[in-house]
Motif scaffolding. Structure first.
Motif, PDB file in Angstrom:
ATOM      1  N   ILE A   1       0.822  -1.208   0.000  1.00  0.00           N
ATOM      2  CA  ILE A   1       0.000   0.000   0.000  1.00  0.00           C
ATOM      3  C   ILE A   1       0.860   1.262   0.000  1.00  0.00           C
ATOM      4  O   ILE A   1       1.996   1.268   0.447  1.00  0.00           O
ATOM      5  N   ILE A   2       0.247   2.304  -0.528  1.00  0.00           N
ATOM      6  CA  ILE A   2       0.691   3.678  -0.317  1.00  0.00           C
ATOM      7  C   ILE A   2      -0.368   4.252   0.624  1.00  0.00           C
ATOM      8  O   ILE A   2      -1.567   4.061   0.413  1.00  0.00           O
ATOM      9  N   TRP A   3       0.070   4.944   1.668  1.00  0.00           N
ATOM     10  CA  TRP A   3      -0.866   5.470   2.659  1.00  0.00           C
ATOM     11  C   TRP A   3      -0.532   6.924   2.933  1.00  0.00           C
ATOM     12  O   TRP A   3       0.578   7.252   3.326  1.00  0.00           O
ATOM     13  N   ALA A   4      -1.512   7.791   2.720  1.00  0.00           N
ATOM     14  CA  ALA A   4      -1.356   9.216   2.989  1.00  0.00           C
ATOM     15  C   ALA A   4      -2.427   9.646   3.980  1.00  0.00           C
ATOM     16  O   ALA A   4      -3.592   9.248   3.863  1.00  0.00           O
TER      17      ALA A   4
ATOM     18  N   THR B   1       4.908   3.979   1.534  1.00  0.00           N
ATOM     19  CA  THR B   1       5.206   4.382   0.156  1.00  0.00           C
ATOM     20  C   THR B   1       4.994   3.272  -0.867  1.00  0.00           C
ATOM     21  O   THR B   1       5.204   3.492  -2.052  1.00  0.00           O
ATOM     22  N   GLY B   2       4.615   2.087  -0.424  1.00  0.00           N
ATOM     23  CA  GLY B   2       4.414   0.984  -1.351  1.00  0.00           C
ATOM     24  C   GLY B   2       5.667   0.608  -2.112  1.00  0.00           C
ATOM     25  O   GLY B   2       5.596   0.049  -3.206  1.00  0.00           O
ATOM     26  N   GLY B   3       6.828   0.935  -1.547  1.00  0.00           N
ATOM     27  CA  GLY B   3       8.095   0.627  -2.206  1.00  0.00           C
ATOM     28  C   GLY B   3       8.558   1.663  -3.213  1.00  0.00           C
ATOM     29  O   GLY B   3       9.620   1.525  -3.814  1.00  0.00           O
ATOM     30  N   HIS B   4       7.799   2.744  -3.379  1.00  0.00           N
ATOM     31  CA  HIS B   4       8.167   3.813  -4.310  1.00  0.00           C
ATOM     32  C   HIS B   4       9.094   4.819  -3.634  1.00  0.00           C
ATOM     33  O   HIS B   4       8.854   5.197  -2.488  1.00  0.00           O
ATOM     34  N   THR B   5      10.114   5.256  -4.327  1.00  0.00           N
ATOM     35  CA  THR B   5      10.956   6.336  -3.817  1.00  0.00           C
ATOM     36  C   THR B   5      10.124   7.607  -3.697  1.00  0.00           C
ATOM     37  O   THR B   5      10.222   8.332  -2.710  1.00  0.00           O
ATOM     38  N   ASP B   6       9.307   7.870  -4.714  1.00  0.00           N
ATOM     39  CA  ASP B   6       8.380   8.996  -4.714  1.00  0.00           C
ATOM     40  C   ASP B   6       6.982   8.444  -4.970  1.00  0.00           C
ATOM     41  O   ASP B   6       6.634   8.138  -6.109  1.00  0.00           O
ATOM     42  N   PRO B   7       6.151   8.294  -3.942  1.00  0.00           N
ATOM     43  CA  PRO B   7       4.828   7.699  -4.128  1.00  0.00           C
ATOM     44  C   PRO B   7       3.800   8.643  -4.744  1.00  0.00           C
ATOM     45  O   PRO B   7       2.722   8.198  -5.144  1.00  0.00           O
ATOM     46  N   LEU B   8       4.121   9.929  -4.864  1.00  0.00           N
ATOM     47  CA  LEU B   8       3.134  10.901  -5.335  1.00  0.00           C
ATOM     48  C   LEU B   8       2.589  10.595  -6.734  1.00  0.00           C
ATOM     49  O   LEU B   8       1.373  10.663  -6.932  1.00  0.00           O
ATOM     50  N   PRO B   9       3.410  10.259  -7.739  1.00  0.00           N
ATOM     51  CA  PRO B   9       2.832   9.965  -9.057  1.00  0.00           C
ATOM     52  C   PRO B   9       1.841   8.790  -9.036  1.00  0.00           C
ATOM     53  O   PRO B   9       0.768   8.875  -9.651  1.00  0.00           O
ATOM     54  N   ALA B  10       2.158   7.724  -8.320  1.00  0.00           N
ATOM     55  CA  ALA B  10       1.242   6.585  -8.232  1.00  0.00           C
ATOM     56  C   ALA B  10      -0.027   6.974  -7.467  1.00  0.00           C
ATOM     57  O   ALA B  10      -1.137   6.573  -7.841  1.00  0.00           O
ATOM     58  N   TYR B  11       0.129   7.764  -6.428  1.00  0.00           N
ATOM     59  CA  TYR B  11      -1.020   8.245  -5.660  1.00  0.00           C
ATOM     60  C   TYR B  11      -1.915   9.113  -6.548  1.00  0.00           C
ATOM     61  O   TYR B  11      -3.134   8.920  -6.595  1.00  0.00           O
ATOM     62  N   ASP B  12      -1.320  10.077  -7.238  1.00  0.00           N
ATOM     63  CA  ASP B  12      -2.099  10.963  -8.107  1.00  0.00           C
ATOM     64  C   ASP B  12      -2.833  10.185  -9.189  1.00  0.00           C
ATOM     65  O   ASP B  12      -3.997  10.468  -9.482  1.00  0.00           O
ATOM     66  N   ALA B  13      -2.185   9.213  -9.790  1.00  0.00           N
ATOM     67  CA  ALA B  13      -2.823   8.411 -10.836  1.00  0.00           C
ATOM     68  C   ALA B  13      -4.004   7.622 -10.272  1.00  0.00           C
ATOM     69  O   ALA B  13      -5.078   7.572 -10.885  1.00  0.00           O
ATOM     70  N   ALA B  14      -3.825   7.021  -9.108  1.00  0.00           N
ATOM     71  CA  ALA B  14      -4.894   6.217  -8.513  1.00  0.00           C
ATOM     72  C   ALA B  14      -6.092   7.071  -8.098  1.00  0.00           C
ATOM     73  O   ALA B  14      -7.240   6.650  -8.245  1.00  0.00           O
ATOM     74  N   PHE B  15      -5.837   8.273  -7.603  1.00  0.00           N
ATOM     75  CA  PHE B  15      -6.915   9.121  -7.089  1.00  0.00           C
ATOM     76  C   PHE B  15      -7.436  10.142  -8.106  1.00  0.00           C
ATOM     77  O   PHE B  15      -8.308  10.940  -7.769  1.00  0.00           O
ATOM     78  N   ALA B  16      -6.975  10.079  -9.335  1.00  0.00           N
ATOM     79  CA  ALA B  16      -7.388  11.054 -10.351  1.00  0.00           C
ATOM     80  C   ALA B  16      -8.901  11.125 -10.513  1.00  0.00           C
ATOM     81  O   ALA B  16      -9.458  12.209 -10.701  1.00  0.00           O
ATOM     82  N   ALA B  17      -9.599  10.011 -10.437  1.00  0.00           N
ATOM     83  CA  ALA B  17     -11.043   9.993 -10.647  1.00  0.00           C
ATOM     84  C   ALA B  17     -11.839  10.062  -9.342  1.00  0.00           C
ATOM     85  O   ALA B  17     -13.063  10.038  -9.369  1.00  0.00           O
TER      86      ALA B  17
ATOM     87  N   ASP C   1      -6.043   7.892   3.021  1.00  0.00           N
ATOM     88  CA  ASP C   1      -6.023   7.559   1.595  1.00  0.00           C
ATOM     89  C   ASP C   1      -5.028   6.435   1.369  1.00  0.00           C
ATOM     90  O   ASP C   1      -3.875   6.532   1.816  1.00  0.00           O
ATOM     91  N   PHE C   2      -5.466   5.403   0.671  1.00  0.00           N
ATOM     92  CA  PHE C   2      -4.614   4.251   0.382  1.00  0.00           C
ATOM     93  C   PHE C   2      -4.631   3.958  -1.109  1.00  0.00           C
ATOM     94  O   PHE C   2      -5.687   4.031  -1.745  1.00  0.00           O
ATOM     95  N   VAL C   3      -3.492   3.608  -1.641  1.00  0.00           N
ATOM     96  CA  VAL C   3      -3.396   3.008  -2.971  1.00  0.00           C
ATOM     97  C   VAL C   3      -3.013   1.563  -2.689  1.00  0.00           C
ATOM     98  O   VAL C   3      -1.945   1.287  -2.141  1.00  0.00           O
ATOM     99  N   VAL C   4      -3.910   0.661  -3.025  1.00  0.00           N
ATOM    100  CA  VAL C   4      -3.741  -0.748  -2.687  1.00  0.00           C
ATOM    101  C   VAL C   4      -3.456  -1.531  -3.969  1.00  0.00           C
ATOM    102  O   VAL C   4      -4.162  -1.365  -4.964  1.00  0.00           O
TER     103      VAL C   4
END
Length: 108
Positions: free
Chosen positions: A3-6, A19-35, A71-74
């Motif tokens: 997971i990414i958890w904010a 961070t779900g293993g991401h150095t920068d989780p923001l792009p994956a977070y933004d993509a998941a929450f775009a809609a 907020d989670f990206v799972v």
């Protein structure tokens, strides 16, 4: 953890606690929450990624009185089991609840 958890704390602003293993989780977070937009409760699947949002299950509010959102990206096997906000509360929240209880009042 897959997971990414904010979230926010009592005295600290929005930040990533996982961070779900991401150095920068923001792009994956933004993509998941775009809609998702500003929905207070959401569970949106895009392919094999779930954007999950719910207010703090214990009703905690920050120092300004705002309800704390989680907020989670799972992804991965866990995402395959999360289809609703209630699923997220049952499956994701128990994995982070103790960590949040420790961080909630800390000065991060």
């Amino acid at each position: 953890m897959t997971i990414i958890w904010a979230t926010r704390g009592r005295r600290w602003g929005f930040r990533f606690l996982e961070t779900g293993g991401h150095t920068d989780p923001l792009p994956a977070y933004d993509a998941a929450f775009a809609a998702v937009g500003d929905e207070r409760r959401a569970c949106r699947r895009t392919g094999d990624v779930v954007a999950l949002r719910f207010p703090d299950p214990l009703g905690r509010r920050d120092a300004a009185g705002r309800v704390i959102p989680h907020d989670f990206v799972v992804t991965g096997d866990l995402a395959a089991r999360v289809h609703t906000v209630d699923d997220g509360l049952a499956l994701v929240w128990p994995q982070v609840e103790a960590r949040y209880a420790e961080a909630w009042d800390a000065e991060l």
